[in-house]
Design an enzyme around this catalytic site. Structure first.
Site, PDB file in Angstrom:
ATOM      1  N   HIS A 271      -0.211   1.210   8.325  1.00 21.00           N
ATOM      2  CA  HIS A 271      -0.169   0.181   7.275  1.00 21.00           C
ATOM      3  C   HIS A 271      -1.515  -0.487   7.002  1.00 21.00           C
ATOM      4  O   HIS A 271      -1.652  -1.170   5.988  1.00 21.00           O
ATOM      5  CB  HIS A 271       0.827  -0.927   7.634  1.00 21.00           C
ATOM      6  CG  HIS A 271       2.245  -0.475   7.767  1.00 21.00           C
ATOM      7  ND1 HIS A 271       2.908   0.223   6.776  1.00 21.00           N
ATOM      8  CD2 HIS A 271       3.152  -0.615   8.776  1.00 21.00           C
ATOM      9  CE1 HIS A 271       4.145   0.483   7.180  1.00 21.00           C
ATOM     10  NE2 HIS A 271       4.315  -0.012   8.388  1.00 21.00           N
TER      11      HIS A 271
HETATM   12  O1  V1P Z   1       9.265  -7.694   7.192  1.00 18.69           O
HETATM   13  C1  V1P Z   1       8.103  -7.962   7.477  1.00 18.69           C
HETATM   14  C2  V1P Z   1       7.266  -8.979   6.734  1.00 18.69           C
HETATM   15  C3  V1P Z   1       7.162 -10.305   7.406  1.00 18.69           C
HETATM   16  N1  V1P Z   1       7.811 -10.921   6.215  1.00 18.69           N
HETATM   17  C4  V1P Z   1       6.983 -11.873   5.533  1.00 18.69           C
HETATM   18  C5  V1P Z   1       7.920  -9.616   5.590  1.00 18.69           C
HETATM   19  N2  V1P Z   1       7.469  -7.341   8.479  1.00 18.69           N
HETATM   20  C6  V1P Z   1       8.059  -6.339   9.297  1.00 18.69           C
HETATM   21  C7  V1P Z   1       6.922  -5.418   9.706  1.00 18.69           C
HETATM   22  C8  V1P Z   1       7.365  -4.098  10.259  1.00 18.69           C
HETATM   23  C9  V1P Z   1       6.128  -3.295  10.659  1.00 18.69           C
HETATM   24  C10 V1P Z   1       6.398  -1.860  11.054  1.00 18.69           C
HETATM   25  C11 V1P Z   1       5.146  -1.189  11.547  1.00 18.69           C
HETATM   26  C12 V1P Z   1       5.226   0.312  11.730  1.00 18.69           C
HETATM   27  O2  V1P Z   1       5.498   0.992  10.532  1.00 18.69           O
HETATM   28  C13 V1P Z   1       3.883   0.905  12.219  1.00 18.69           C
HETATM   29  C14 V1P Z   1       3.358   0.406  13.506  1.00 18.69           C
HETATM   30  O3  V1P Z   1       6.249   0.664  12.615  1.00 18.69           O
HETATM   31  C15 V1P Z   1       8.718  -6.983  10.475  1.00 18.69           C
HETATM   32  C16 V1P Z   1      10.003  -6.813  10.930  1.00 18.69           C
HETATM   33  C17 V1P Z   1      11.057  -5.952  10.359  1.00 18.69           C
HETATM   34  N3  V1P Z   1      12.247  -6.001  10.908  1.00 18.69           N
HETATM   35  O4  V1P Z   1      10.827  -5.228   9.456  1.00 18.69           O
HETATM   36  N4  V1P Z   1       8.119  -7.848  11.273  1.00 18.69           N
HETATM   37  C18 V1P Z   1       9.011  -8.220  12.223  1.00 18.69           C
HETATM   38  N5  V1P Z   1      10.172  -7.559  12.026  1.00 18.69           N
HETATM   39  C19 V1P Z   1       8.746  -9.159  13.281  1.00 18.69           C
HETATM   40  C20 V1P Z   1       9.789  -9.611  14.088  1.00 18.69           C
HETATM   41  C21 V1P Z   1       9.510 -10.531  15.101  1.00 18.69           C
HETATM   42  C22 V1P Z   1       8.216 -10.988  15.297  1.00 18.69           C
HETATM   43  C23 V1P Z   1       7.199 -10.520  14.496  1.00 18.69           C
HETATM   44  C24 V1P Z   1       7.450  -9.618  13.502  1.00 18.69           C
HETATM   45 ZN    ZN Z   2       7.457   1.870  11.599  1.00 19.77          ZN
END
Ligand code: V1P
Ligand code: ZN
Ligand code: CA
Length: 416
Positions: A182
């Site tokens: 990303h």
């Molecule tokens: O959904 C979001 C953003 C945060 N909001 C403002 C929208 N972020 C996701 C990011 C997922 C990243 C995936 C990375 C990869 O593709 C490559 C290494 O695997 C996110 C999520 C989710 N369920 O999608 N962030 C978090 N969960 C999160 C949870 C707890 C603490 C910090 C981040």
């Molecule tokens: Zn992923």
């Protein structure tokens, strides 16, 4: 599998830094670099590492981190070890990657952004982002202790691996600390800061006219796609969950622009996809790309968050279904750099990356896990398995067929 065939096994170079497992984003953050150390410990205890040849890229003899078990030191162990060395096919050379330099990182990222990553600290993060440089975003990409070093280890492995493929010294390179798809030119996103994949592909482009990028992480590989969106020298192909899911891009109609039109391939999927469903679209799409695009090298992102039971994912792939992607890509006999990525149920990430390392080594592994430092994580069964769950597959055959036809239709418009 290569077992029982006369196919020469590929020379595999594996990049691992024993410091990588010590970095933490923050307590409770889903991305845990420790999973790379767990995978490494399993890989070593399955006996996949060539113990003699390991050297760090700067010439310093590599140090094997605390391993227990099989290849210890006794007479019997020595026999096992010699047998393994006798068929070099079954083990791989281990390298401690050099740290990527700022100059190397700015082959893709801006100087300003890399300087920011080098200077930001947990204490100054708020002040620095408040100052107008929107580089780190909220909870996803915190400024943690050792952030820049972590990035230089991840990127160093992908650069080292790509260089080794270019030199012809290896056919397959593995960097489980890489795959951070990303990261953008001037911005961190989705747990990714430096795009080691883009840097690795740029290296491969020095000698290969065409490079293929394949992304089996449950998330869209947006950073890599964007970097190569207007070139016909890199085809990017991401399989991902699409529809109210991070990062929200990767529609089947997004195909690239200018010279790159038709060279971005997106396979949007719904949640609950099973092994058979996934392979029914993965194999024909990749086969078609290999036939018509004919890449000189492949970068393969093996994000393990597409496995069943992942904390963030929502797909329903077993270890077999996930590893089949690596097996299929390997079968084309093109140089491959295999990278990590997502994966948030850490015991399953370690299982997957161990199995996929074995696939590349042409090796079959016992289902019973060998003794290792993190044995208690793998109970109660202690098996090399990730079983499917009983959630619904929201990808009916008609949906998959429709997407497949659209993707192949987009590919048919390429010059060939
Ligand atoms: O959904 C979001 C953003 C945060 N909001 C403002 C929208 N972020 C996701 C990011 C997922 C990243 C995936 C990375 C990869 O593709 C490559 C290494 O695997 C996110 C999520 C989710 N369920 O999608 N962030 C978090 N969960 C999160 C949870 C707890 C603490 C910090 C981040
Ligand atoms: Zn992923
Ligand atoms: Ca993907």
């Amino acid at each position: 599998s290569d077992e029982g065939t006369s196919k020469p096994s590929r020379r595999v170079a594996y990049y691992y830094d024993q410091d990588v497992g010590n970095y933490t984003y923050y307590l409770g953050h889903p991305m845990k670099p420790h999973r790379i150390r767990m995978a490494h410990n399993l890989i070593v205890n399955y006996g996949m590492c060539d113990e003699e040849a390991g050297e760090s890229e700067d010439g310093v003899r590599k140090v094997n981190d605390g391993t227990i078990g099989l290849l210890g030191g006794g007479v019997e162990e020595k026999m096992v070890r010699n047998e393994l060395r006798g068929s070099r096919s079954k083990t791989m050379q281990v390298f401690r990657p050099r740290r990527a330099t700022k100059a190397e990182m700015t082959r893709f990222h801006t100087d300003e952004y890399i300087e920011f990553l080098e200077n930001v600290t947990p204490e100054t993060a708020d002040a620095m982002t408040g100052g107008g440089v929107r580089c780190l975003i909220g909870e996803d990409c915190p400024a943690f202790e050792g952030l820049f070093e972590f990035c230089s280890i991840s990127a160093g492995g992908s650069l080292g691996g790509a260089e080794r493929l270019n030199s012809g010294a290896a056919d397959i390179a593995i960097n489980w600390a890489g795959g951070l798809h990303h990261a953008k030119k001037t911005e961190a996103s989705g747990f990714c800061y430096v795009n080691d994949i883009v840097l690795g592909i740029l290296e491969l482009l020095r000698i290969h006219p065409r490079v293929l990028y394949i992304d089996v992480d449950v998330h869209h590989g947006d950073g890599v796609e964007e970097a190569f969106y207007s070139t016909d020298r890199v085809m990017t192909c991401s399989f991902h969950r699409f529809g109210e899911f991070f990062p929200g891009t990767g529609d089947v109609r997004d195909v690239g622009m200018k010279r790159g039109k038709g060279y971005a391939v997106n396979v949007p999927l719904r949640d609950g996809i099973t092994d058979d469903s996934f392979q029914s679209i993965f194999k024909p799409v990749i086969q078609h790309i290999m036939d018509y695009f004919r890449p000189g090298a492949v970068a393969l992102q093996m994000g393990a968050d597409s496995l069943s039971g992942d904390k963030l994912g929502g797909f329903n792939l077993t270890l077999e279904g996930h590893a089949e992607c690596a097996r299929f890509v390997k079968s084309f006999n093109v140089p491959v750099i295999m990278l990590g990525g997502g994966g948030y149920t850490t015991k399953n990430v370690a299982r997957a990356w161990t199995k996929e390392t074995a696939v590349m080594c042409g090796r079959e592994l016992s289902e019973d896990l060998p003794y290792n430092q993190y044995m208690e994580y793998y109970g109660p069964r202690y098996k090399l398995e990730v079983l499917p769950n009983n959630t619904d597959n929201h990808n009916p055959p008609e949906y998959l067929e429709k997407i497949k036809v659209q993707v192949l239709e987009n590919l048919r418009n390429l010059p060939h």
